[in-house]
Design an enzyme around this catalytic site. Structure first.
Site, short mmCIF file in Angstrom:
data_model
loop_
_atom_site.label_atom_id
_atom_site.label_comp_id
_atom_site.label_asym_id
_atom_site.label_seq_id
_atom_site.Cartn_x
_atom_site.Cartn_y
_atom_site.Cartn_z
N ALA A 83 7.96 -1.29 66.07
CA ALA A 83 7.19 -1.81 67.20
C ALA A 83 8.02 -1.71 68.48
O ALA A 83 9.24 -1.66 68.42
CB ALA A 83 6.80 -3.27 66.95
N GLU A 128 11.46 4.17 74.79
CA GLU A 128 12.82 3.65 74.61
C GLU A 128 13.55 4.52 73.59
O GLU A 128 12.94 4.89 72.60
CB GLU A 128 12.83 2.19 74.15
CG GLU A 128 14.22 1.58 74.28
CD GLU A 128 14.27 0.09 73.94
OE1 GLU A 128 13.36 -0.40 73.25
OE2 GLU A 128 15.23 -0.56 74.35
N GLU A 151 8.22 -2.98 72.79
CA GLU A 151 7.79 -4.06 73.68
C GLU A 151 7.28 -3.62 75.04
O GLU A 151 7.47 -4.34 76.03
CB GLU A 151 8.97 -5.01 73.88
CG GLU A 151 10.17 -4.40 74.66
CD GLU A 151 11.25 -3.81 73.79
OE1 GLU A 151 10.95 -3.46 72.62
OE2 GLU A 151 12.38 -3.68 74.26
N ASN A 152 6.64 -2.45 75.17
CA ASN A 152 6.14 -2.02 76.48
C ASN A 152 5.48 -3.22 77.18
O ASN A 152 4.69 -3.94 76.58
CB ASN A 152 5.10 -0.92 76.29
CG ASN A 152 5.57 0.13 75.32
OD1 ASN A 152 6.56 0.80 75.56
ND2 ASN A 152 4.89 0.25 74.18
N GLU A 202 17.92 -7.20 72.30
CA GLU A 202 17.60 -7.20 70.87
C GLU A 202 18.12 -8.42 70.12
O GLU A 202 17.45 -8.93 69.23
CB GLU A 202 18.10 -5.90 70.22
CG GLU A 202 17.45 -4.64 70.81
CD GLU A 202 15.93 -4.66 70.73
OE1 GLU A 202 15.37 -5.54 70.06
OE2 GLU A 202 15.30 -3.79 71.36
N HIS A 247 8.74 -11.18 68.10
CA HIS A 247 9.87 -10.38 68.59
C HIS A 247 9.48 -9.62 69.86
O HIS A 247 10.13 -9.73 70.90
CB HIS A 247 10.32 -9.41 67.50
CG HIS A 247 11.48 -8.54 67.88
ND1 HIS A 247 12.76 -8.77 67.44
CD2 HIS A 247 11.55 -7.44 68.66
CE1 HIS A 247 13.56 -7.85 67.94
NE2 HIS A 247 12.86 -7.02 68.69
N GLU A 248 8.40 -8.87 69.77
CA GLU A 248 8.01 -8.04 70.92
C GLU A 248 7.57 -8.89 72.11
O GLU A 248 7.79 -8.53 73.26
CB GLU A 248 6.89 -7.07 70.52
CG GLU A 248 7.24 -6.13 69.36
CD GLU A 248 8.54 -5.39 69.54
OE1 GLU A 248 8.95 -5.15 70.69
OE2 GLU A 248 9.18 -5.06 68.52
N HIS A 271 10.48 -10.09 74.07
CA HIS A 271 10.97 -9.04 74.97
C HIS A 271 10.22 -9.03 76.30
O HIS A 271 10.72 -8.47 77.28
CB HIS A 271 10.75 -7.67 74.34
CG HIS A 271 11.82 -7.24 73.40
ND1 HIS A 271 13.16 -7.27 73.71
CD2 HIS A 271 11.76 -6.72 72.14
CE1 HIS A 271 13.87 -6.79 72.69
NE2 HIS A 271 13.03 -6.46 71.73
ZN LIG Z 1 13.41 -5.51 69.95
#
Ligand SMILES: [Zn+2]
Length: 888
Positions: free
Chosen positions: A305, A169, A307-308, A363, A340-341, A344
């Site tokens: 970090a 990203e 989020e794959n 986000e 958070h991740e 996502h």
């Molecule tokens: Zn994020």
């Protein structure tokens, strides 16, 4: 993606979150509001990929890889060429066929456009509409910074190790796979890799098969992914360990370097709890068979970090807890980043913005969900009180003329990189909190659930979400949402003096706009949801529309507007109304104390209230106020301390006041954890030690030195909970001998995570000669390839001008030490902390020489921040001086 936590930590340490300095990461210049949302593309739309079969052969030792990809695609319009994204790839073969057994046509010409990051394949025989397979053979580069495929070298015990990871990203998949590298082009991916025996390979999906090759290497095949955007693909390879747990039929994993897996237990436990919560909240179950979180050594100046899908990547310092060093705030970070991740995995991965214009859908939501989930699953942390700090981060940026709307038009990859800022994250989060509060939790969740169900595996724009929420809420939320996401800036609600009659209070509200640098600006107009009460009375709510409203509140007495602090606006009280509220300050809810402190600080610094209003409130805070309230007071006093740099007499007066206010708070909570202590007290203790150390509290400095000296022989002298603040005070006040001692400790440290932290400390000395030595050290790779930029960033805390000048005079060397996505922001981020007007011309010259026109947003914001700070020092500090000489 989680933004880099290093810069946030530096900001907190230096009190920079209080608005006196710019956020280390800033954003694009202003764009006019309410542009039509449409999907942008930089590729011709004649071909659409449906599946990528990728075969990778990484050569870690030589920092390169060879690969081939077979892309299943549909030609939508007859054409004789195909253009896709590729960067730093060398092609050796390209051929297309209409499928297995059909004739194969080699490309007649392959051309690469380095500027546009595209490759075009020409074919002598035109391609008719239909399905094809395009096979490409190529080689690429493994970098040393977190961009594309990269290696991280690290110390593991007494051995040097190298591991490989990817970071795609926003637009870096093209460095590893020739692809339609835009979020709109979703496809399935089947990845295989040839790897050394004994290493672990990790990707988005579980390993489907492993076979031994004749040369001893292994061929690892991963299961085919669901349909997803290119930026979410991941590959990692190294001497790893993996711990797992199962929740709701999904295998959750944490992957670390060998020997560190025990430090991942908290992260694994967190993942289990969070997945359970999200499967319920989103109403769509997590769709992949597994979800890993891969912990990696090193740093990025851009992110902490990523989020794959199915393979979250997190730098060690944001996920692992080493019992020797872990603090309460480390624990919070580990949980928050995972929350958070993992959010996502739905917001971003399952449903993806059509184009970067709507990045906030990723986000803002992941940030809001992270806070919401932390508050729910760790009520003992009182995370709900952080909402005010989040809003402040957004408003500090949003009140400058260089701000932009939450939804903004993004025209290029550079602009997309700059969009990862406090408007997209923190304003996005704050606006969602306000809207959720307006429609109610249940209606909000129902809207989110139908949005997820309707758009799973697809792409969206913001209005797709508003439609679902409005349907669920039966309330006109879209109009308010548009006001706060399509217009830039911060509304300001003026509260006139209250009138009390028959046990009811009537207040008149007027909507203006809060700006730090455009005092004569005609305010924009918003529909603002306002909640108010008389202190201790029941709340009432209204929408301020068309610039005015009046409210009638039950009860009489001081009036509190934005009660509960869910509103994204500043509140400016008439002087009498403010005085009445200040008198009741000690009895307000902690969240409202925080809101009032923040508003009075910002409005005071902008000249809309006396600058000393904040100190009036701080003086009324009781010793037993919530730890977060004292945290904020300490943070703001430290910010004031730094704004007095170069004015020693006035600074000394401020420091005296800060010590007088804060030392009793530290004395009350002590240096040691009490048995029944609330979790946030630990954070406050850390903050107070650091701040009192910075404002010259001799007792604190002496105690820190005593404990530091005793640590070698007394393990209780510097427990994990105190280690960081003590080392912070030691490094801040270091002389040459102490600095050398810290340097030796950094060199000898065997843990990659602690090593990085020690190298950072070397950049925090106040002493200018030591700062200079840290800069020289930053040029080397002694602390690792990703550490130099971090040291330099720390030097910029005390010495922004020195650090900036040094970085620019070693531009080529420093640029190699940051990831590609940070290039537009890193240098302006250093200079932007200066208070010297001369820095403005330097930043302009830098942007002219090094940055494309569409990559100068961060420079403009840095300049606006310096201008604001210069004005503040001359116009506002005298009021503080006067207040201090009266009350100090
Ligand atoms: Zn994020």
């Amino acid at each position: 993606m989680q933004r880099s936590l290093i810069s946030l930590a530096v900001m907190a340490l230096l009190g920079l979150s209080s608005g006196l300095a710019p956020l280390a990461a800033a954003a694009t210049s202003a764009t006019p509001a309410a542009k039509a949302v449409k999907v942008t593309t930089q590729l011709p739309r004649n071909a659409v990929p449906t599946h990528y079969a990728v075969s990778l052969v990484p050569d870690a030792a030589n920092s390169s890889f060879s690969a081939s990809v077979t892309i299943a695609l549909d030609i939508k319009q007859a054409s004789s060429s195909i253009t896709l994204n590729a960067a730093d790839l060398k092609f050796s073969a390209a051929a297309i066929s209409a499928g297995p057994g059909k004739p194969v046509q080699a490309a007649s010409k392959i051309s690469v456009d380095d500027d546009k990051q595209t490759a075009t394949f020409q074919f002598a025989q035109p391609l008719a509409v239909g399905s094809y397979q395009l096979k490409l053979d190529y080689t690429g580069v493994i970098g040393t910074q977190p961009t594309g495929m990269f290696s991280l070298d690290y110390q593991n015990g007494s051995e040097k190790k190298r591991a490989l990871y990817t970071q795609f990203e926003n637009s870096e998949a093209r460095r590893v796979i020739p692809s339609w590298d835009e979020p709109f082009y979703k496809a399935t991916f089947a990845l295989e890799a040839t790897v050394p025996a004994g290493q672990m390979a990790v990707s988005n999906m579980p390993v489907a098969a492993t076979s031994k090759l004749a040369d001893g290497r292994e061929l690892v095949r991963f299961a085919t992914s669901p349909k997803m955007s290119t930026y979410l693909l991941f590959f990692g390879l190294g001497e790893f360990e993996r711990a797992t747990a199962v929740e709701g039929g999904t295998e959750l994993g944490v992957v670390t370097q060998k020997g560190s897996i025990a430090q991942a237990q908290f992260a694994l436990d967190s993942s289990v709890a969070v997945l359970k919560e999200y499967n319920d909240y989103f109403g769509v179950k997590y769709p992949l068979p597994k979800l890993d979180n891969i912990a990696a050594p090193g740093r990025s100046q851009f992110f902490s970090a990523m989020e794959n899908w199915g393979a979250i990547f997190t730098f060690e310092s944001a996920i692992l807890l080493d019992p020797r060093t872990a603090t309460q705030s480390d624990k919070e970070t580990s949980f928050l980043v995972a929350a958070h991740e993992m959010a996502h995995q739905w917001f971003g991965d399952l449903v993806t913005m059509a184009w970067w214009d709507d990045l906030w859908l990723n986000e803002g939501f992941a940030s809001w969900m992270e806070s919401r989930t932390t508050t729910r699953l760790h009520p003992e942390w009182k995370w709900e009180l952080r909402a005010v700090g989040t809003r402040e981060q957004a408003m500090n940026r949003d009140a400058l003329a260089t701000t932009h709307p939450v939804v903004q038009h993004i025209a290029s990859v550079e602009q997309a990189s700059q969009a990862f800022d406090s408007i997209t994250y923190q304003k996005g989060e704050s606006v969602i909190r306000m809207l959720e509060n307006y429609v109610g939790d249940d209606a909000w969740r129902a809207g989110v659930r139908s949005y997820m169900a309707r758009h799973a595996y697809g792409n969206t724009v913001s209005d797709d979400l508003w439609r679902e929420v409005e349907k669920a809420a039966h309330k006109p939320v879209t109009a308010i949402a548009h006001d706060f996401t399509l217009k830039p800036g911060v509304p300001m609600i003026r509260v006139a003096d209250a009138v009390c009659k028959n046990g009811q209070t009537t207040i008149a509200l007027t909507q203006g706009e809060f700006s730090k640098d455009q005092t004569d600006k005609k305010p924009l107009s918003w529909r603002v949801p306002v909640i108010a009460q008389t202190v201790g009375g029941a709340t009432a709510s209204t929408i301020v529309a068309g610039g005015k409203a009046s409210m009638t509140l039950p009860g009489c007495g001081a009036v509190l507007v934005n009660a509960g602090q869910s509103g994204y606006y500043r509140t400016l009280y008439a002087p009498k109304a403010f005085a009445a509220l200040a008198d009741r300050f000690a009895g307000l809810a902690a969240i409202d104390q925080l809101g009032l402190l923040s508003d009075s600080w910002s409005l005071g610094m902008a000249g809309l209230m006396p600058a000393s209003s904040f100190l009036d409130l701080a003086s009324r805070a009781p010793l037993d106020a919530a730890p977060q309230v004292w945290d904020q007071i300490a943070d703001s006093l430290l910010a004031l301390h730094y704004s007095y740099d170069g004015k020693p007499e006035q600074q000394a007066a401020l420091d005296r006041y800060a010590r007088k206010r804060l030392a009793p708070v530290l004395a009350r909570i002590g240096w040691s954890k009490a048995a029944d202590e609330a979790a946030p007290v630990a954070n406050l203790r850390e903050a107070l030690i650091q701040v009192l150390g910075a404002v010259g509290d001799e007792g604190v400095v002496a105690e820190a030195r005593r404990r530091y000296a005793a640590a070698a022989t007394d393990k209780d002298a510097m427990p994990a909970a105190l280690r960081r603040p003590i080392l912070g005070v030691i490094a801040d006040n270091a002389d040459a001998a102490t600095w050398e001692q810290l340097h030796a400790a950094a060199r000898e440290e065997k843990s990659s995570m602690i090593k990085s932290e020690l190298y950072d400390l070397l950049g925090t000395a106040k002493d200018k000669a030591l700062a200079q030595r840290a800069l020289e050290l930053a040029l080397t790779d002694e602390g690792g390839a990703t550490e130099g930029a971090s040291i330099l960033n720390h030097v910029a805390g005390h010495h922004p001008d020195l650090a900036y000048d040094f970085a620019v005079s070693h531009h080529a060397q420093i640029e190699k030490k940051i990831d590609a996505s940070s290039r537009g922001r890193y240098f302006p981020g250093l200079g932007g902390r200066s208070s010297d007007p001369a820095m403005i011309a330097k930043l302009r010259a830098y942007a002219k020489q090094y940055l494309a026109a569409d990559a100068q947003g961060d420079t403009k914001t840095a300049i606006a921040s310096i201008q604001y700070r210069v004005k503040l020092r001359t116009a506002r500090l005298p009021e503080i001086d006067a207040w201090l000489s009266k009350h100090g």
